[in-house]
Design a protein around this motif. Structure first.
Motif, PDB file in Angstrom:
ATOM      1  N   THR A 186       0.816  -1.215   0.000  1.00  0.00           N
ATOM      2  CA  THR A 186       0.000   0.000   0.000  1.00  0.00           C
ATOM      3  C   THR A 186       0.848   1.263   0.000  1.00  0.00           C
ATOM      4  O   THR A 186       0.605   2.198  -0.773  1.00  0.00           O
ATOM      5  CB  THR A 186      -0.934   0.012   1.219  1.00  0.00           C
ATOM      6  OG1 THR A 186      -1.723  -1.170   1.220  1.00  0.00           O
ATOM      7  CG2 THR A 186      -1.842   1.224   1.196  1.00  0.00           C
ATOM      8  N   ALA A 227     -12.449   4.314  -7.053  1.00  0.00           N
ATOM      9  CA  ALA A 227     -12.185   4.943  -5.741  1.00  0.00           C
ATOM     10  C   ALA A 227     -11.037   5.951  -5.824  1.00  0.00           C
ATOM     11  O   ALA A 227     -10.355   6.221  -4.840  1.00  0.00           O
ATOM     12  CB  ALA A 227     -11.896   3.884  -4.675  1.00  0.00           C
ATOM     13  N   ASP A 270     -10.982  -0.516  -0.389  1.00  0.00           N
ATOM     14  CA  ASP A 270     -10.665   0.708  -1.133  1.00  0.00           C
ATOM     15  C   ASP A 270      -9.357   0.555  -1.899  1.00  0.00           C
ATOM     16  O   ASP A 270      -9.240   0.980  -3.060  1.00  0.00           O
ATOM     17  CB  ASP A 270     -10.569   1.899  -0.179  1.00  0.00           C
ATOM     18  CG  ASP A 270     -11.917   2.323   0.362  1.00  0.00           C
ATOM     19  OD1 ASP A 270     -12.940   1.918  -0.219  1.00  0.00           O
ATOM     20  OD2 ASP A 270     -11.951   3.055   1.372  1.00  0.00           O
ATOM     21  N   PHE A 271      -8.369  -0.069  -1.264  1.00  0.00           N
ATOM     22  CA  PHE A 271      -7.077  -0.253  -1.931  1.00  0.00           C
ATOM     23  C   PHE A 271      -7.217  -1.140  -3.164  1.00  0.00           C
ATOM     24  O   PHE A 271      -6.640  -0.863  -4.217  1.00  0.00           O
ATOM     25  CB  PHE A 271      -6.068  -0.868  -0.954  1.00  0.00           C
ATOM     26  CG  PHE A 271      -4.741  -1.178  -1.577  1.00  0.00           C
ATOM     27  CD1 PHE A 271      -3.955  -0.180  -2.123  1.00  0.00           C
ATOM     28  CD2 PHE A 271      -4.268  -2.491  -1.639  1.00  0.00           C
ATOM     29  CE1 PHE A 271      -2.731  -0.469  -2.715  1.00  0.00           C
ATOM     30  CE2 PHE A 271      -3.048  -2.786  -2.223  1.00  0.00           C
ATOM     31  CZ  PHE A 271      -2.282  -1.771  -2.762  1.00  0.00           C
ATOM     32  N   ARG A 303      -7.229   9.226  -2.039  1.00  0.00           N
ATOM     33  CA  ARG A 303      -7.305   9.003  -0.590  1.00  0.00           C
ATOM     34  C   ARG A 303      -6.791   7.608  -0.250  1.00  0.00           C
ATOM     35  O   ARG A 303      -7.258   6.612  -0.821  1.00  0.00           O
ATOM     36  CB  ARG A 303      -8.741   9.153  -0.089  1.00  0.00           C
ATOM     37  CG  ARG A 303      -9.263  10.568  -0.046  1.00  0.00           C
ATOM     38  CD  ARG A 303     -10.575  10.649   0.714  1.00  0.00           C
ATOM     39  NE  ARG A 303     -11.635   9.926   0.032  1.00  0.00           N
ATOM     40  CZ  ARG A 303     -12.528  10.501  -0.774  1.00  0.00           C
ATOM     41  NH1 ARG A 303     -12.471  11.796  -1.000  1.00  0.00           N
ATOM     42  NH2 ARG A 303     -13.460   9.776  -1.358  1.00  0.00           N
ATOM     43  N   ASN A 304      -5.847   7.562   0.660  1.00  0.00           N
ATOM     44  CA  ASN A 304      -5.397   6.279   1.206  1.00  0.00           C
ATOM     45  C   ASN A 304      -6.135   6.076   2.524  1.00  0.00           C
ATOM     46  O   ASN A 304      -5.706   6.542   3.570  1.00  0.00           O
ATOM     47  CB  ASN A 304      -3.887   6.283   1.420  1.00  0.00           C
ATOM     48  CG  ASN A 304      -3.375   4.953   1.953  1.00  0.00           C
ATOM     49  OD1 ASN A 304      -4.147   3.992   2.110  1.00  0.00           O
ATOM     50  ND2 ASN A 304      -2.092   4.889   2.234  1.00  0.00           N
ATOM     51  N   THR A 305      -7.262   5.388   2.438  1.00  0.00           N
ATOM     52  CA  THR A 305      -8.125   5.246   3.619  1.00  0.00           C
ATOM     53  C   THR A 305      -7.638   4.166   4.578  1.00  0.00           C
ATOM     54  O   THR A 305      -8.096   4.095   5.713  1.00  0.00           O
ATOM     55  CB  THR A 305      -9.553   4.898   3.187  1.00  0.00           C
ATOM     56  OG1 THR A 305      -9.558   3.622   2.526  1.00  0.00           O
ATOM     57  CG2 THR A 305     -10.105   5.965   2.242  1.00  0.00           C
ATOM     58  N   GLY A 306      -6.711   3.314   4.077  1.00  0.00           N
ATOM     59  CA  GLY A 306      -6.293   2.176   4.901  1.00  0.00           C
ATOM     60  C   GLY A 306      -7.249   1.004   4.826  1.00  0.00           C
ATOM     61  O   GLY A 306      -6.992  -0.046   5.423  1.00  0.00           O
ATOM     62  N   ASN A 307      -8.327   1.170   4.102  1.00  0.00           N
ATOM     63  CA  ASN A 307      -9.324   0.105   3.948  1.00  0.00           C
ATOM     64  C   ASN A 307      -8.893  -0.824   2.818  1.00  0.00           C
ATOM     65  O   ASN A 307      -8.665  -0.373   1.702  1.00  0.00           O
ATOM     66  CB  ASN A 307     -10.687   0.738   3.648  1.00  0.00           C
ATOM     67  CG  ASN A 307     -11.797  -0.285   3.554  1.00  0.00           C
ATOM     68  OD1 ASN A 307     -11.781  -1.097   2.657  1.00  0.00           O
ATOM     69  ND2 ASN A 307     -12.751  -0.217   4.472  1.00  0.00           N
TER      70      ASN A 307
END
Length: 636
Positions: free
Chosen positions: A414, A459, A450-451, A443-447
């Motif tokens: 990531t 996304a 999403d990645f 956005r790097n949501t950490g989800n």
């Protein structure tokens, strides 16, 4: 009267006379000495006129010095109502009107006419009252000028605003051609209607190709100040500096020849040379219009740039507007190329692939198990188009496998994935010299879900220009270049004032990685790839298709509605240009709505014509039986 009384009276009269003269002397001293400066200033305000000499705004030209925008001379016609009601000029115009109806008028030379007019004017002044003279003069002015001004007499009377006595200055015609203004001036001389009308010299911006590159060129306001596009960004270079002339005038606003004029000449604006090639721009505009029509879409863009310098060779967006008329500018002023953001889909798969190759984690030949159209691990589910099974990294791009792109991104990790994503320029403005550019959304949501989606182009939101810059980095050996619209600033005599050099933002990937990526992307345009319709006869093309479901502004997605795109470069080994095609919401039913079926063939038409325009040598054998005909047939 006795002598003593007479002497007293004389003394009294002398005293009164002395007092009177003393008072008058005191008043004169007060006016001439004490209040001299105040009255001098008042006198100056009445007699001195400072008239502006407008500086000419600089021109805009393309990379080949083809004219794009320039100023043309215009005029504003105004009325001085104070002079309109002056008895002297009024009697002259009435005398002219009366004498020109006489049989002898045509036989007189101009000197005789002037003498006769003055003589008759003196008699008119004694024969009529001032009120009658002024009324007849006004009627004469209206009847003489209404038709040349292209309006009925009643309209001209209304525009003169005769009922507003305090308003001394009235604009009659705000925009006249230079020729019309000269004809009207001639009319005032012929009919002895002198000094009543004021002709103010103006400059109007004129765009030679008003519907081409409208969002890039931009426009100015009524003062000539740039308000959008290059007109705004380069306003301080092109505006110049107005000069002035100071005139001394009498009460009739005539020049006082006893005092010399004071003149400061204007400093004319500099000319701006763009990186645009208007011949290539015409190709993009025509093929974009043809593609939108064929595939039933209203919005889209084509961006074409030199990957080695970052120079924008052409950039067309729809909808657009006419720079001269500016109709529907509020509706159509949005620039799709730099302001529209969309989910890029599979064109974004270069991030994971280039990053993993650059880090030495994979090679183009490395196999990736892409499962069978569906991959699920924990909460993450990744769908695919077909059950691919094992694919090489190169084939992941050629087949556009979502699962393959995600699994390559997992190997990269990531943190490194988002580092490469940002290094390619996504999530930041490109700093192109245009107002209102969007930075996109990253956005790097950490989800984990999403990645997975970002790995194959969901996304995340980008602009078409950002995609063009990222693909240019692959085309030029790994360098992210700042997109450039300005080539140089030139003086009116052609002298170079400032030349803009290419600007390197950063080295994104190694040159060897970029070379491997170009070869991998060339397989996408192969017969087994998703972009086979992007092929151009005689050249090897490298690129990537993209298809995404449109985002619903109220949340979720709009099923059955798509954004389709293709990002490509040509020739693949040593690209001369990078071209990105994006169409929004095509409604065609003739083909399936994919980047490979809609955007790719538009690219092929553009690339075929651009290669001919640039004189590119073919890199592949030519098949005389095959040719790629452009959608829009135009000779250049």
């Amino acid at each position: 009267m006795n002598p003593a009384s007479f002497h007293r009276r004389c003394l009294f009269l002398c005293l009164i006379f002395v007092i009177g003269l003393s008072g008058l002397s005191a008043r004169l001293i007060y006016l001439q000495v004490i209040k001299a400066d105040d009255y001098a200033k008042k006198s100056d305000r009445v007699s001195i006129r400072k008239e502006v000499i407008k500086a000419s705004r600089g021109c805009i030209v393309d990379v080949n010095n083809q004219l794009i925008a320039r100023n043309i001379p215009r005029a504003r016609l105004a009325l001085d109502k104070k002079l309109l009601r002056d008895i002297g000029p009024a009697t002259l115009s009435l005398a002219n009107k009366e004498l020109r109806d006489s049989p002898e008028w045509r036989q007189w030379d101009q000197s005789t006419r002037n003498r006769k007019i003055k003589a008759r004017a003196a008699k008119i002044k004694n024969e009529m009252t001032a009120e009658v003279i002024i009324d007849q003069h006004i009627d004469h002015v209206i009847n003489t000028f209404a038709r040349p001004l292209g309006m009925p007499p009643q309209e001209l009377r209304q525009r003169m605003k005769l009922h507003k006595e305090k308003q001394k200055y009235v604009v009659i015609k705000p925009d006249l051609s230079e020729e019309d203004a000269e004809n009207l001036k001639k009319l005032t001389r012929e009919y002895s209607i002198l000094h009543t009308f004021i002709f103010e010299e103006l400059q109007k911006r004129w765009y030679v190709m008003p519907s081409m590159a409208s969002h890039i060129i931009g426009f100015g306001d009524y003062t000539g100040t740039g308000k959008s596009g290059i007109e705004k960004k380069m306003n301080h270079y092109m505006a110049g500096k107005d000069g002035h002339v100071v005139n001394y005038r009498d009460k009739f606003e005539l020049l006082a020849v006893a005092k010399p004029q004071e003149i400061r000449p204007p400093i004319h604006g500099l000319n701006v040379q763009l990186t645009l090639d208007m011949g290539i721009q015409a190709i993009l505009e025509e093929e974009l219009d043809a593609g939108l029509k064929e595939f039933s879409s209203e919005k889209g863009t084509i961006v074409l740039m030199d990957p080695h310098t970052g120079g924008i060779l052409a950039m067309a967006s729809r909808p657009t507007y006419n720079l001269n008329t500016r109709e529907n500018i509020a509706k159509n002023g949005f620039d799709f190329a730099t302001q529209a953001i969309y989910e890029p889909g599979s064109t974004f798969k270069i991030i994971a692939t280039a990053g993993a190759i650059d880090q030495g984690l994979v090679q183009p030949s490395t196999e990736v198990f892409c499962h069978y159209a569906n991959y699920r691990v924990g909460s993450v589910r990744v769908p695919d188009h077909h059950p691919y099974g094992k694919l090489s990294v190169e084939q992941v791009l050629a087949k556009s496998s979502n699962i393959g792109a995600y699994k390559i991104a997992l190997q990269l990790g990531t943190k490194k994935f988002f580092n490469y994503l940002k290094a390619f320029g996504f999530g930041s403005k490109t700093n192109i010299m245009m107002a209102g550019e969007s930075a996109g959304v990253v956005r790097n949501t950490g989800n984990p879900t999403d990645f997975s989606r970002v790995a194959y182009g969901y996304a995340v939101s980008v602009t078409p220009l950002q995609v063009a810059c990222a693909y240019s980095a692959i085309a030029n050996g790994g360098k992210l270049m700042e997109p450039q619209l300005i080539k140089s600033i030139m003086a009116n005599n052609g002298a170079m004032i400032q030349q803009y050099q290419p600007k390197l933002v950063r080295q994104v990937i190694k040159e060897s990685t970029a070379r491997k990526m170009r070869r991998a992307l060339a397989t996408v345009v192969d017969v087994k790839g998703t972009a086979r319709r992007a092929k151009v006869e005689g050249y090897k093309v490298a690129g990537k298709t993209g298809t995404t479901v449109k985002i619903n502004p109220e949340g979720g997605y709009l099923n059955g509605r798509y954004t389709v795109s293709f990002a490509g470069m040509m020739p693949a080994e040593k690209p001369a240009f990078v071209c990105v095609v994006v169409l929004d919401d095509p409604q065609t039913t003739d083909v399936k709505r994919y980047g490979g079926t809609i955007a790719a063939p538009i690219f092929a038409k553009v690339a075929t014509r651009v290669a001919a325009r640039m004189g590119l040598e073919p890199t592949e054998p030519m098949d005389p039986k095959k040719s790629s005909q452009p959608l829009a047939q135009v000779s250049h």
